[in-house]
Design an enzyme around this catalytic site. Structure first.
Site, short mmCIF file in Angstrom:
data_model
loop_
_atom_site.label_atom_id
_atom_site.label_comp_id
_atom_site.label_asym_id
_atom_site.label_seq_id
_atom_site.Cartn_x
_atom_site.Cartn_y
_atom_site.Cartn_z
N LYS A 170 54.00 17.03 73.08
CA LYS A 170 53.83 15.58 73.05
C LYS A 170 55.22 14.98 72.82
CE LYS A 170 50.56 13.06 72.63
NZ LYS A 170 50.04 12.08 73.63
N ASP A 201 47.81 16.05 76.00
CA ASP A 201 46.55 15.37 76.33
C ASP A 201 46.30 15.40 77.84
OD1 ASP A 201 48.75 13.69 76.66
OD2 ASP A 201 47.68 11.86 76.05
N ASP A 251 46.08 26.50 70.47
CA ASP A 251 44.76 26.76 69.89
C ASP A 251 43.70 25.94 70.63
OD1 ASP A 251 42.91 27.81 67.97
OD2 ASP A 251 43.03 25.91 66.88
N ASP A 268 40.99 27.34 73.89
CA ASP A 268 39.53 27.25 73.80
C ASP A 268 38.99 26.52 75.03
OD1 ASP A 268 39.20 28.57 71.38
OD2 ASP A 268 37.84 27.06 70.58
C1 IPM Z 1 42.25 31.41 67.07
C2 IPM Z 1 41.46 30.99 65.88
C3 IPM Z 1 42.38 31.04 64.66
C4 IPM Z 1 43.48 30.03 64.88
C5 IPM Z 1 41.67 30.83 63.31
C6 IPM Z 1 40.57 31.86 63.11
C7 IPM Z 1 42.64 30.85 62.18
O1 IPM Z 1 40.93 29.72 66.10
O2 IPM Z 1 42.75 32.57 67.07
O3 IPM Z 1 42.39 30.62 68.00
O4 IPM Z 1 43.32 28.82 64.63
O5 IPM Z 1 44.55 30.43 65.32
MG MG Z 2 41.23 28.95 68.04
#
Ligand code: IPM
Ligand code: MG
Length: 370
Positions: free
Chosen positions: A194, A227, A251, A255
């Protein structure tokens, strides 16, 4: 005879032990059929270690992690331990391993295997053939930056704070991993931050730009705000080859990217340290899916991400490309036959359980190895 390869197995909590048990069968298969034997030790981490020893990871386990060639990690956490103090959370185990072993480059692939193109919530034509790699910085940024804490202000209210910070060398070393990977893939890197609102983000952009000009001009570099990157990942994920980003953005974006593929239960990851003078590097391999407490103990978890993490281990820690491919080919073949665990099952299909998926994978390994 060269010394055996040392492997530390840390199954952890939730579905971790179940999917690890199936992965053990793959490891045994490798020893039997491919003559690759490992010196295996296994230990507790996360909630399991809290219950047995009162700490998410003991100093002895940390030492074993430092002494091994590679770590195969399951997953940690669960509602049972949610109420513990901040420093006693099961998650401390993985954070401590990353930090103390200096595992700074977290490689999170998002690939859509052909048999699973319909598992995604996105249209098949958007995700078919997707193959992107997120390189997430994993020992710095707001996860570890200081100062951090909660303080009481003169007016009596409280203030919680964390610090995002990155040094030149922290940015350069993770960006190098991204550029090197891109050279072996599509030769394109997108650096994500950012820079429009964060000083550390602008610094990140400038540092990556300078490194690119100096050492990686053959790779195509572009920059994107985090973003916008989230939006682009959903709009047109195939525009990306390698994404390099900070700990917190990585992170979030990893996901998001994992769900483009339709199943968290399929995706492995690798977290690598620097190559040391003796040629070795610390490395940890874990599925992205986490401990999934809602399905733990039911025998329905998908063991493939843990197995594919082992394949990454063979590739990155031991340069065993052919053996890694065997596992990946077997996994694709099992899916092509229509076998699905519950996380992948299409409406009407009967899902198989964890052990049945392990059986099928092993049978397929026998077949592809001939
Ligand atoms: C990941 C998980 C971890 C993180 C947690 C479990 C600490 O979300 O490996 O992505 O935030 O890095
Ligand atoms: Mg994670």
């Amino acid at each position: 005879m060269p010394a055996n390869k040392k492997l530390l197995i840390l199954p952890g909590d939730g579905i971790g032990p179940e999917v690890m048990a199936q992965t053990r069968r793959v490891i045994e298969w490798m020893a039997r059929r491919r003559m690759v034997s490992f010196d295996i030790s296994e230990d507790l981490v996360g909630g399991a270690a809290i219950d047995a020893r009162g700490t998410p990871i003991t100093d002895e386990t940390m030492q074993a992690a430092k002494d091994t060639d590679a770590i195969l990690f399951g997953s940690v956490g669960g509602p049972k331990w949610d109420k513990l103090g901040f420093d006693m959370r099961p998650e401390i185990a993985i954070l401590r391993l990353r930090k103390e072993l200096d595992l700074f480059a977290n490689l999170r692939p998002a690939t859509v295997l052909d048999p699973l193109v319909d598992a995604s919530t996105l249209k098949p034509e958007v995700v078919r053939g997707l193959d992107l790699m997120i390189v997430r910085e994993s020992t710095g940024g707001v996860y570890f930056g200081t100062p951090r804490g909660v303080e009481t202000l003169p007016d009596g209210q409280q203030r919680g704070f964390d610090t995002e910070s990155y040094t030149t060398s922290e940015i350069e070393r993770v960006a190098r991993v991204g550029f090197e990977l891109a050279r072996k893939r599509g030769k394109r890197v997108t650096s994500v931050e950012k820079a429009n609102v964060m000083q550390s983000g602008l610094f990140w952009r400038q540092t990556v730009t300078a490194l690119h000009a100096r050492d990686y001009a053959d790779v195509q570099l572009s920059h994107m705000y985090a973003d916008n990157c989230a939006m682009q990942l959903v709009r047109n994920p195939r525009q990306f080859d390698v994404i390099v980003t900070s700990n917190i953005f990585g992170d979030l974006l990893s996901d998001l990217a994992s769900m483009l593929t339709g199943s968290l239960g399929m995706l492995p990851s690798a977290t690598l340290g620097a190559v040391q003078p003796n040629g070795k590097r610390h490395a940890l391999y874990e599925p992205i899916h986490g401990s999934a407490p809602d399905i733990a103990g039911k025998g329905v978890a998908n063991p493939l991400a843990q197995m594919l993490s082992f394949a990454m281990l063979l590739r990155y820690s031991f340069d065993m490309e052919e053996d890694a491919r065997l596992i990946e080919t077997a996994a694709t073949a099992v899916l092509a036959k229509g076998l699905r665990t519950a996380d992948l099952a299409s409406p009407g299909a009967t899902p198989v359980g964890t052990v049945a998926m392990g059986d099928a994978l092993l049978a397929e390994l026998d077949r592809v190895a001939g």
